[in-house]
Write an enzyme that holds these catalytic residues in place. Structure first.
Site, PDB file in Angstrom:
ATOM      1  N   ASP A   1       0.798  -1.254   0.000  1.00 35.26           N
ATOM      2  CA  ASP A   1       0.000   0.000   0.000  1.00 35.26           C
ATOM      3  C   ASP A   1       0.822   1.291   0.000  1.00 35.26           C
ATOM      4  OD1 ASP A   1      -1.952  -1.936   0.278  1.00 35.26           O
ATOM      5  OD2 ASP A   1      -2.864  -1.094   2.083  1.00 35.26           O
TER       6      ASP A   1
ATOM      7  N   LYS B   1      -6.906  -5.033  -3.047  1.00 37.77           N
ATOM      8  CA  LYS B   1      -7.641  -5.602  -1.916  1.00 37.77           C
ATOM      9  C   LYS B   1      -8.620  -4.572  -1.359  1.00 37.77           C
ATOM     10  CE  LYS B   1      -3.873  -4.382   1.206  1.00 37.77           C
ATOM     11  NZ  LYS B   1      -4.570  -3.362   2.006  1.00 37.77           N
TER      12      LYS B   1
ATOM     13  N   CYS C   1      -2.114  -2.796   7.673  1.00 39.13           N
ATOM     14  CA  CYS C   1      -1.970  -3.687   6.527  1.00 39.13           C
ATOM     15  C   CYS C   1      -0.679  -4.502   6.550  1.00 39.13           C
ATOM     16  CB  CYS C   1      -2.121  -2.888   5.233  1.00 39.13           C
ATOM     17  SG  CYS C   1      -3.803  -2.204   5.107  1.00 39.13           S
TER      18      CYS C   1
END
Ligand SMILES: [Zn+2]
Length: 240
Positions: free
Chosen positions: A42, A140, A185
């Site tokens: 990310d 995701k 994450c």
């Protein structure tokens, strides 16, 4: 006749020699091989300075990751990739503010500012990432009613992203995790990597955390308990 100092030296040498070959080297240098993958989590505009969910000092991970990635022939990146009006956004729950929590059917959910909406500039990977060999981008959090911090499993704990199957299909055994954010994450990805049976490392200086309500300390404690290895980018051997 040996004096005391010579005896101690001799003992010390034989004790070192008794260690498994490579043990001393491994303590300071880990060499990624064909069974290793770097997961870059990310590193997207929304999580960088100026973004709607900026992680403090998040931009500092980019040069560290770019450098470290040169040691890996396998690199997978992830992208948080939400629908508009995603269930993780505080804006869709009346009376709720970002960083409050709510109970959803799959468990407790932290509410966030709107971020990483599919196709927006905020959802784009940082233009400063320089990892041309990256072979796969896993998106995701694209199911509107389920969040997905982890690159392996959505927040319901059972819907797979397919990443474990991909990595096993590629005969990957060791997973190195870097990116944003350490306590969400990155940590959830590392914990699920362990559950899926991978040897798992988190590269601390290649991550930054959000740290809301003690989340950063808890994440490191959970990862340690699960057998995730906490390393620094300098621990990774850069030579060919
Ligand atoms: Zn998200």
């Amino acid at each position: 006749m040996l004096d005391r100092r010579q005896i101690l030296t001799a003992l010390g040498t034989s004790a070192l020699a008794a260690l498994a070959p490579g043990a001393l080297l491994a303590a300071t240098s880990i060499k990624p091989d064909e069974t290793s993958v770097l997961l870059v989590i990310d590193v997207q505009n929304c999580f960088l300075p100026g973004g709607s969910l900026a992680v403090k000092d998040g931009e500092q991970v980019v040069p560290v990751i770019n450098k470290m990635a040169k040691a890996f022939s396998n690199v997978v990146m992830t992208q948080d990739w939400h629908t508009p009006g995603h269930v993780s956004f505080a804006s869709v729950h009346s009376g709720k503010k970002p960083f409050e929590t709510i109970d959803l059917p799959y468990g407790k959910q932290v509410l966030w500012p709107d971020h990483c909406v599919q196709g927006t500039d905020g959802a784009a990977l940082s233009k400063d990432l320089s990892i041309p060999q990256a072979e796969l981008i896993i998106r995701k959090g694209f199911h509107k009613d389920v969040d997905s911090y982890s690159a392996f499993l959505e927040a319901d704990g059972k819907t797979s992203t397919g990443l474990a199957g991909y990595l096993k299909g590629r005969k990957i055994k060791r997973v190195f995790v870097a990116g944003l954010a350490t306590d969400f994450c990155v940590a959830w990805t590392a914990l699920d990597a362990r559950k899926a049976g991978f040897e798992t490392y988190v590269v601390e200086d290649a991550c930054r955390g959000i740290d809301t309500q003690g989340s950063l300390a808890k994440a490191w404690a959970d990862m340690a308990k699960a057998g995730v290895k906490r390393i620094q980018s300098a621990d990774i051997a850069m030579s060919a």
